[in-house]
Design an enzyme around this catalytic site. Structure first.
Site, short mmCIF file in Angstrom:
data_model
loop_
_atom_site.label_atom_id
_atom_site.label_comp_id
_atom_site.label_asym_id
_atom_site.label_seq_id
_atom_site.Cartn_x
_atom_site.Cartn_y
_atom_site.Cartn_z
N LYS A 1 -2.13 -12.57 -19.62
CA LYS A 1 -1.81 -12.40 -18.19
C LYS A 1 -0.92 -11.17 -18.04
O LYS A 1 -0.05 -10.93 -18.88
CB LYS A 1 -1.10 -13.66 -17.68
CG LYS A 1 -0.82 -13.66 -16.18
CD LYS A 1 -0.17 -14.98 -15.74
CE LYS A 1 0.14 -15.02 -14.26
NZ LYS A 1 0.74 -16.32 -13.87
N SER B 1 0.63 -22.36 -11.74
CA SER B 1 -0.16 -21.15 -11.93
C SER B 1 -1.10 -21.16 -13.13
O SER B 1 -1.95 -20.29 -13.26
CB SER B 1 0.76 -19.93 -12.05
OG SER B 1 1.22 -19.56 -10.78
N SER C 1 -1.54 -18.58 -9.96
CA SER C 1 -1.58 -17.13 -10.02
C SER C 1 -2.33 -16.59 -11.23
O SER C 1 -2.73 -15.43 -11.22
CB SER C 1 -0.15 -16.59 -10.04
OG SER C 1 0.51 -16.97 -11.24
#
Lengths: 484, 471
Positions: free
Chosen positions: B74, B173, B149
C-alpha cells in the site's frame, strides 16, 4: 514621575526556565546532541520528522529530569503522559513539539534562596516537565532567505516553572543564580545562558500593594544572561507601574528584552495567541516512573551547595560566608575537600582556596578544573607553614608561584632552593638577636622605659638580618627573654 | 498460476515453478489490468532481479519463509529508495530514506515487492475515491468501488496481480475492501505489528495487516511481520505465537451483535449469515445474540479521535522540507497555507479541519475528552463480551460494494460504510474479514470475527474454518 509612586505597587513574578539536558543523544532518537557541529549534520529521519517515523524514550533525559525534581523538593509523578503541542513554524519539523501537558514529571516543589540582606525566601515550584527543543531559524546568514539548522531539533529540555512567588528583580536574580548552580552541580545542563542552553522567561505583573487580585501579566523573553534577567524585570516593573499611574492599560502580551537599550519591546499580543491544541502523544505509551526508579536516581545525586555549606560549617568550623564562597562550583568545592583530606588545618585550606589559589585562577583566567597543582600540594604548603619551616607570606608569595611553574619539584625542595627555610634553632638565631639589640641600644633603653611597641622594630630587624628565615614565634620569645 | 502463496510455495520447493516466471506473469497481468488502477507504480526490473536471486536460494535450500511471495505494498508504507505518497499530491515525488519494519521483515524472508498500490489519500476514505491518482475499480464489477482505503492493495489480490498485499487499517481499511472484493483481510491487535514506516493517519488506531486469498497466507505473513521493535514504543513486547493453522475445531462460543443485524443492513447478507450460524451450531458451536448498546456511538467517537490525531500527524506536510511546495512566492505563513491547500485533497482537508476543531481549547472537553471516554466504554464492553465468548461476529459491511459516486456527496453516509469495522480499532482488538457469501447481484460480502487481545492464533484458526464453511 513622583518617585513615591513606585512604592505603592507590588510586582508579582513567575519564572519559566528551560534547561537543555546534557544527554549524549536527543530526546526521542539517537542523534548526537553535541554543540557546534556543522548545520544539519546531527539529524536523522526521526528528528527531521520524515513520514512514518516515531519517537522513542531516552532514559537518560528522564533520569536527569528526576534529578532536578529531587534537588528542588518536588514530587515525582508515577504515570507520565507525553503530549503534543501543535503549531506551525519553519524550525519545527513535525508541526508539533513533544512535551508534557497535564502530567509533568515533577511537581509541587520549592527552592529556598538567599537574598542580599541575608534573609531566605522560599519560591514554590509548580512543575518541571520534559520536552524537545525545536531547530534554529537563522535570519541573518543569507541575504535573501532564512536558513534553518535542525541540529538542535529534538534536543531534550526540561522546563522549570515557579509559582508567582517572586516579588522583585533581586529575588529573580537570586533564584536563577541558584537554579544555574544546581543544574551545574547535577551535571544536567551546562547552564550557559549566552549560548542558550539555559533560557529564562519571566511573567511579570504589578498591583497596588494589598490588592487581592494580580494585575495583567506580561511575558518577557530573550534575557540571555542572569544580569539581563534582573535588568529586564526592573525595567518591566517600572514600565508597568508608570503605565498604570498614567491611566493606561497593561496588555497581555509577549515582550522581548533589548539588552543594548535595556528596555522591553512588544513581540506579539497574547490575546490573539496560538491555541496549541494539546492532546496526549499517541506514539508514546505512558512512562511509568516507580519508586524504585526514583530511589535509583536518588543514589546518583551529588551533594548540593546547601548541604556542603552545612558540612563545612559543622565539620570544618568555617563561617557561612566562607563556606558559600567555597561551594560556588562543584569542582571548586571538590578541590577544597580534597585539600582537607590531607590536612587538619581546614581554616588554612579555606584561606588558601579563597586567597592565593583564587587570585591565581583569576589572574590566569583559568578554572579549578585545569589548575596544575594537586590538592596534596596545597596541603603540603599548609604543612610547611604549620611546621614553622616557612612563613605564610613566603609560602604564598614565593613557593606557590615557583610550584605552579615547576609542580614536579615539590614545595620543600623549592623552599630550600629559594633559601626560605626558617631558622627555628635558638642557637642559630640568638647571635642575630644579640646583634640587633646591640645595634639598637638606644631603642632598647626606650623599650625598657616602657615604649613596648618597639618590639615590632626588633622583630623586623631580626627578620631582615636573617633573610626572612627567622621563625617569628621564636624570635619573639628570644627577644622577650633578652629584654626582660 | 496460483493466486495464493501456500500452494505456490510447494511447487517452488519441488522445482515445478520458479520466481522469475511468476513475477513476469504478474507483471504481464498488471499490464493487462491497468484499467483497474490498482498500482501507482510497479518495480518490475527490481522484482525480476530479486526473483532470480531467490530462485537461486530455493535451489540452495537457503530460502526464507516468504521466498517468492510476490507482495504489493500500500502506498503509505516506506521502502528505502522508493517513492511513497499516501496517494496524495502533497507527497508527489517523495522518496523514503528508510524502510519500514514490516518491509524489512518481509524482505529478510525473501518476499518480492512488486509495486505500490493506490489508496484513499492518507488512508482517509472507504471507496478509494479520494486518491490523487483516481479511483480503483472493483475487478468483479468495474462500476463498483473496491472499498477503501486499501482499495488498490485489495484489488491487486482480488484480480490475481500478486500473491498478497500489505495494507493498513485505521477504521476498516483492510477489512472493508476485503469484504467488497471477496478476499481475506486481517487487522491484528493494536501493538502486534510495528508502525515504524507507516505514514500515520491516526496513530492510536493504525495497524498494518495482510490482504490475502486465504487465511493460511495471512497467518504466514502475520508470523513474519509481528513482534517487538525498538523503533515503535507502542508495539507490545508479548511473545509472538506460532500462527501455523491447525485443524483444531473444539466447540467455540460466538456472540453475534444484535445491533449489527438491524435496519440498514442488507437483507440478503443477514439471511446468508443466519444460515451460516445454523451450520456452525450444527457443528457443535454456540452462537448467541448479544446486545452492543454503543453501536451508534462508534462512528462519531471514531471520527472525533482519528481526525484529532490526523490533524496533528499531517502537520509535518508543510511544503518546506519535503514533498509538494506551492509555486507562489511569499512569507512563511503563505507558504504553509498555499502548499497545504494545493497539496491536500478535499477529504483530507475536511478531516484536518474537523480534528483541529475538536482539539481547540474551547471544545476539547465537549468532543475529544468525551470521545476518549466513549472509547474506554467501548473497549470495556468489547472485553466483557470476549470474556464470555471466544469471538464476536458481525457482517464486515452492511452492504456489498456500492457504485461509484453513490456516497461521495454525503460524507456521513460514506463514514457509515465503516460502522462494523471501527469497533476493533477503537478497542484495539484483532479482527479479520473472510468471504462470507455472495449476494444475488454477484457481489461478495465478508463476515467479520473479532478475537481477544493478541488472540490472533485462535482467531485465524476459526477464520479458516468459517471461510471453508461459507464457500
Amino acid at each position: 514621575m513622583d518617585e513615591k509612586i513606585y512604592d505603592k505597587y507590588q510586582a508579582v513574578i513567575g519564572l519559566e526556565v528551560h534547561a537543555q539536558l546534557l544527554t549524549n543523544s536527543k530526546a526521542f532518537c539517537s542523534d548526537s546532541t553535541e554543540y557546534g557541529a556543522t548545520a544539519n549534520t546531527q539529524v536523522s529521519v526521526i528528528s527531521l520528522g520524515h513520514p512514518g517515523t516515531l519517537p522513542k524514550h531516552n532514559k537518560d533525559a528522564i533520569n536527569l529530569a528526576i534529578r532536578m525534581g529531587l534537588a528542588i523538593n518536588c514530587q515525582i509523578r508515577e504515570v507520565n503522559q507525553y503530549a503534543r503541542k501543535n503549531y506551525f513554524y519553519a524550525d519545527l519539523p513535525k508541526g508539533y513539539q513533544i512535551t508534557q501537558d497535564r502530567t509533568p514529571i515533577c511537581h509541587d516543589g520549592f527552592l529556598e534562596v538567599k537574598l542580599k540582606d541575608g534573609s531566605t525566601k522560599r519560591i514554590g515550584i509548580e512543575r518541571v516537565h520534559m520536552e524537545e527543543d525545536s531547530g534554529k531559524s537563522m535570519h541573518d546568514q543569507d541575504v535573501f532567505d532564512s536558513l534553518i539548522d535542525y541540529n538542535r531539533a529534538g534536543t531534550p529540555l526540561i522546563e522549570i516553572v515557579t509559582h508567582p512567588d517572586i516579588r522583585s528583580a533581586e529575588e529573580a536574580y537570586a533564584y536563577i543564580t541558584e537554579i544555574r548552580q544546581i543544574v551545574r552541580y547535577l551535571d544536567i545542563c551546562d547552564g550557559n545562558m549566552e549560548e542558550g542552553s539555559l533560557r529564562c522567561d519571566a511573567n511579570i505583573s504589578v498591583m497596588l500593594k494589598g490588592a487581592d487580585k494580580y494585575g495583567v501579566k506580561v511575558e518577557v523573553k530573550n534575557m540571555n544572561s542572569i544580569s539581563n534577567v534582573r535588568r529586564a524585570i526592573d525595567f518591566e516593573i517600572k514600565r508597568q507601574i508608570e503605565a498604570i499611574a498614567n491611566g493606561n492599560r497593561i496588555f497581555s502580551e509577549t515582550r522581548t528584552f533589548d539588552a543594548m537599550k535595556g528596555t522591553t519591546i512588544v513581540m506579539r499580543s497574547k490575546e490573539l495567541a496560538n491555541d496549541y491544541r494539546y492532546f496526549p502523544e499517541p506514539d508514546l505509551p505512558p512512562l511509568i516512573v516507580d519508586q524504585a526508579w526514583v530511589n535509583q536516581v536518588q543514589t546518583t545525586m551529588p551533594a548540593l551547595p546547601k548541604e556542603l555549606i552545612k558540612k563545612y560549617i559543622s565539620e570544618y568550623s568555617l563561617g557561612e560566608y566562607d563556606a558559600s564562597l567555597l561551594t560556588e562550583t562543584k569542582e571548586y568545592a571538590k578541590y577544597f575537600e580534597e585539600v582537607c583530606g590531607h590536612t587538619k588545618n581546614f581554616k588554612a585550606a579555606a584561606n588558601w582556596m579563597m586567597g592565593t589559589v583564587k587570585s591565581h585562577l583569576n589572574e590566569t583566567g583559568t578554572d579549578i578544573g585545569t589548575f596544575t597543582l594537586k590538592p596534596t600540594q596545597i596541603a603540603e604548603l599548609i604543612a610547611l607553614v604549620d611546621d614553622g619551616k616557612i612563613s605564610n607570606s613566603a609560602a604564598s608569595q614565593n613557593v606557590f608561584p615557583a610550584l605552579v611553574n615547576t609542580p614536579d619539584k615539590g614545595a620543600l625542595t623549592l623552599a630550600q632552593e629559594l633559601n626560605l627555610i626558617q631558622e627555628s634553632n635558638a642557637d642559630a638565631l640568638l647571635p642575630i638577636v644579640e646583634e640587633v639589640l646591640a645595634a639598637w641600644s638606644e631603642k632598647v633603653e626606650e623599650y625598657k622605659a616602657g615604649k613596648k611597641n618597639l618590639m615590632g622594630l626588633f622583630v623586623g630587624e631580626v627578620m631582615k638580618r636573617s633573610g626572612g628565615k627567622a621563625d617569628p614565634k621564636l624570635t619573639n620569645k628570644l627577644l622577650g627573654e633578652r629584654l626582660s | 498460476m496460483h493466486k495464493d502463496y501456500t500452494n505456490f510455495r510447494k511447487l517452488l520447493d519441488t522445482g515445478d515453478a520458479n520466481c522469475v516466471a511468476t513475477v513476469r506473469g504478474f507483471l504481464e497481468k498488471i499490464e493487462n489490468e491497468m484499467h483497474l488502477n490498482s498500482f501507482i507504480e510497479t518495480w518490475g526490473e527490481e522484482a525480476l532481479q530479486r526473483a532470480s536471486e531467490i530462485d537461486q536460494k530455493i535451489q540452495n535450500r537457503t530460502a526464507g519463509k516468504l521466498a517468492g511471495m510476490v507482495i504489493a505494498l500500500k502506498d503509505n508504507i516506506c521502502y528505502q529508495g522508493h517513492k511513497v505518497s499516501a496517494s496524495s499530491h502533497i507527497l508527489e515525488g517523495f522518496e523514503s530514506q528508510y524502510s519500514s519494519t514490516v518491509v524489512q521483515r518481509i524482505l529478510d524472508e525473501d518476499a518480492i515487492l512488486i509495486g505500490r498500490t493506490n489508496c484513499d489519500e492518507f488512508a482517509m476514505g472507504a471507496s478509494n475515491e479520494t486518491s490523487y491518482y483516481g479511483p480503483v475499480l472493483n475487478a468483479l464489477d468495474n462500476s463498483r468501488v473496491p472499498g477503501g482505503s486499501s482499495g488498490g492493495a485489495t484489488v491487486a489480490v482480488q484480480a490475481g496481480l500478486c500473491h498478497a498485499a500489505i495494507g493498513s487499517d485505521t477504521g476498516g481499511s483492510i477489512r472493508q475492501p476485503a469484504s467488497f472484493c471477496g478476499v481475506v483481510g486481517l487487522k491484528p491487535s493494536y501493538g502486534r505489528i510495528s508502525r515504524w514506516g507507516l505514514l500515520a493517519y491516526a496513530s492510536s488506531f493504525d495497524q498494518i495487516g495482510p490482504l490475502t486469498n486465504n487465511v493460511e497466507d495471512a497467518a504466514l505473513l502475520l508470523q513474519v511481520i509481528s513482534g517487538t521493535d525498538d523503533y515503535d514504543a507502542t508495539v507490545s513486547t508479548l511473545p509472538v505465537d506460532n500462527y501455523t493453522l491447525s485443524d483444531e475445531n473444539s466447540p467455540k462460543k460466538i456472540a453475534y451483535l444484535k445491533e449489527c443485524f438491524g435496519e440498514g443492513v442488507d437483507e440478503e447478507i443477514k439471511h446468508q449469515l443466519y444460515a451460516l450460524f445454523e451450520l456452525m451450531k450444527a457443528a457443535g458451536h454456540t452462537v448467541e445474540e448479544v446486545s452492543f448498546p454503543y453501536l451508534d456511538y462508534l462512528v462519531p467517537a471514531y471520527y472525533v479521535l482519528t481526525t484529532a490525531e490526523a490533524s496533528s500527524n499531517l502537520s509535518r506536510y508543510q511544503g518546506l522540507q519535503l514533498g509538494y511546495r506551492t509555486a507562489e512566492k511569499g512569507d512563511l505563513d503563505m507558504l504553509f497555507k498555499k502548499s497545504r491547500s494545493e497539496g491536500f485533497g478535499k477529504e483530507v482537508k475536511r478531516r484536518i479541519m474537523l480534528g483541529t476543531f475538536v482539539l481547540t481549547s474551547d471544545f476539547y472537553d465537549a468532543y475529544y475528552s468525551k470521545a476518549q471516554k466513549v472509547r474506554r466504554l467501548i473497549r470495556q464492553k468489547t472485553d466483557d463480551i470476549l470474556n464470555t465468548y471466544d469471538f464476536i461476529l458481525t457482517p464486515t459491511t452492511p452492504t456489498v460494494a456500492f457504485k461509484f459516486g453513490e456516497k461521495t456527496q454525503d460524507p456521513v453516509a460514506m463514514y457509515l460504510a465503516d460502522i462494523f469495522t471501527v469497533q476493533a480499532n477503537l478497542s484495539g482488538h484483532p479482527a479479520i474479514s473472510v468471504p462470507g457469501g455472495k449476494h444475488s447481484n454477484g457481489m461478495p460480502f465478508g463476515v467479520q470475527l473479532m478475537g481477544k487481545h493478541f488472540g490472533e492464533k485462535k482467531l485465524l484458526n476459526f477464520a479458516k474454518y468459517l471461510h471453508n464453511l461459507a464457500v
